[in-house]
Design a protein around this motif. Structure first.
Motif, short mmCIF file in Angstrom:
data_model
loop_
_atom_site.label_atom_id
_atom_site.label_comp_id
_atom_site.label_asym_id
_atom_site.label_seq_id
_atom_site.Cartn_x
_atom_site.Cartn_y
_atom_site.Cartn_z
N ARG A 1 -1.59 96.32 30.19
CA ARG A 1 -1.01 97.65 30.34
C ARG A 1 -1.09 98.17 31.77
O ARG A 1 -0.26 98.98 32.20
CB ARG A 1 -1.69 98.63 29.38
CG ARG A 1 -1.43 98.31 27.93
CD ARG A 1 -1.82 99.43 27.00
NE ARG A 1 -3.21 99.77 26.99
CZ ARG A 1 -4.10 99.36 26.05
NH1 ARG A 1 -3.68 98.58 25.06
NH2 ARG A 1 -5.34 99.73 26.11
N THR B 1 -15.21 116.61 33.97
CA THR B 1 -13.89 116.30 33.42
C THR B 1 -12.82 117.32 33.81
O THR B 1 -11.66 117.11 33.57
CB THR B 1 -13.95 116.22 31.88
OG1 THR B 1 -14.45 117.46 31.37
CG2 THR B 1 -14.83 115.07 31.42
N VAL C 1 -11.18 106.50 34.96
CA VAL C 1 -11.32 106.99 33.58
C VAL C 1 -9.97 107.33 32.96
O VAL C 1 -9.76 107.11 31.77
CB VAL C 1 -12.26 108.22 33.54
CG1 VAL C 1 -12.22 108.92 32.20
CG2 VAL C 1 -13.69 107.80 33.85
N VAL C 2 -9.03 107.83 33.75
CA VAL C 2 -7.75 108.26 33.19
C VAL C 2 -6.65 107.20 33.27
O VAL C 2 -5.52 107.45 32.85
CB VAL C 2 -7.25 109.58 33.84
CG1 VAL C 2 -8.22 110.70 33.57
CG2 VAL C 2 -6.98 109.40 35.32
N VAL D 1 -6.28 96.08 28.13
CA VAL D 1 -5.94 97.02 29.20
C VAL D 1 -5.32 96.29 30.40
O VAL D 1 -4.46 96.84 31.09
CB VAL D 1 -7.18 97.84 29.62
CG1 VAL D 1 -6.91 98.65 30.87
CG2 VAL D 1 -7.60 98.75 28.48
N GLY E 1 -13.18 104.50 29.33
CA GLY E 1 -13.96 105.73 29.44
C GLY E 1 -14.90 105.65 30.62
O GLY E 1 -14.79 104.78 31.49
N ASP F 1 -6.29 104.49 31.50
CA ASP F 1 -5.90 104.05 30.16
C ASP F 1 -6.83 104.70 29.16
O ASP F 1 -8.02 104.90 29.43
CB ASP F 1 -6.01 102.52 30.07
CG ASP F 1 -5.40 101.98 28.79
OD1 ASP F 1 -4.20 101.64 28.83
OD2 ASP F 1 -6.09 101.92 27.76
N SER F 2 -6.31 105.01 27.98
CA SER F 2 -7.12 105.69 26.97
C SER F 2 -8.29 104.84 26.48
O SER F 2 -9.27 105.37 25.97
CB SER F 2 -6.24 106.12 25.79
OG SER F 2 -5.64 104.98 25.19
N ALA F 3 -8.21 103.53 26.65
CA ALA F 3 -9.30 102.65 26.22
C ALA F 3 -10.42 102.57 27.26
O ALA F 3 -11.44 101.94 27.02
CB ALA F 3 -8.76 101.24 25.94
#
Length: 157
Positions: free
Chosen positions: A112, A43, A70-71, A109, A77, A73-75
């Motif tokens: 967005r 990370t 991974v980065v 997502v 992972g 959208d916050s949803a």
């Protein structure tokens, strides 16, 4: 050309042109090697994990590395990023309809990300492994599609 570069850095060391490789950023005194190529953990990565000098539009979901997925959208992972990688290993993602077929992909997502991601690109990264007897060499070649032909943009061993 004669247009001044921001910060008045117009000389041989700081040419007024687009960079050809991310390593050229090391010519700037503000950028250090550990910022560009840092690898402390999965990370905590350097800028090279997130940027490329190649591209002409949104992030291509078919080629973006896990760290970028991974980065987005916050949803999303690591599990969603891995699901995308697994899906695109079997077939290309061509639209939002393909995204919602991916197991665990959060449907919200897609809305967005509609202006952030794309599904096509004129740039391709090719990994080549050449093995002869006990010797092995690895190459990465960046190609740009130009009509029905491809041209080599950059390569490294």
């Amino acid at each position: 050309d004669r247009t001044a570069r921001p910060g008045s850095r117009e000389d041989v060391e700081f040419p007024n042109r687009s960079i050809g490789d991310l390593s050229e950023l090391l010519r700037l005194p503000e950028i250090r090697m550990n910022m560009l190529y840092k690898r402390y953990s999965a990370t905590d990565l350097g800028l090279d994990s997130f940027f490329t000098v190649y591209g002409e539009g949104p992030i291509n979901i078919n080629f973006a590395p896990r760290e970028v997925l991974v980065v987005l959208d916050s949803a999303m992972g690591v599990d969603v990023a891995d699901a995308i990688l697994n899906f695109r290993a079997e077939s290309s993602i061509t639209s939002e309809k393909d995204l919602i077929k991916i197991p665990g992909f959060p449907i919200a997502v897609t809305t967005r990300l509609k202006d952030v991601i794309g599904y096509k690109s004129n740039f391709f990264l090719v990994d080549i492994k050449v093995q002869r007897e006990s010797k092995e060499r690895n190459f990465q070649v960046m190609l740009k599609r130009d009509g029905s032909a491809c041209q080599i943009v950059n390569w490294r061993e």
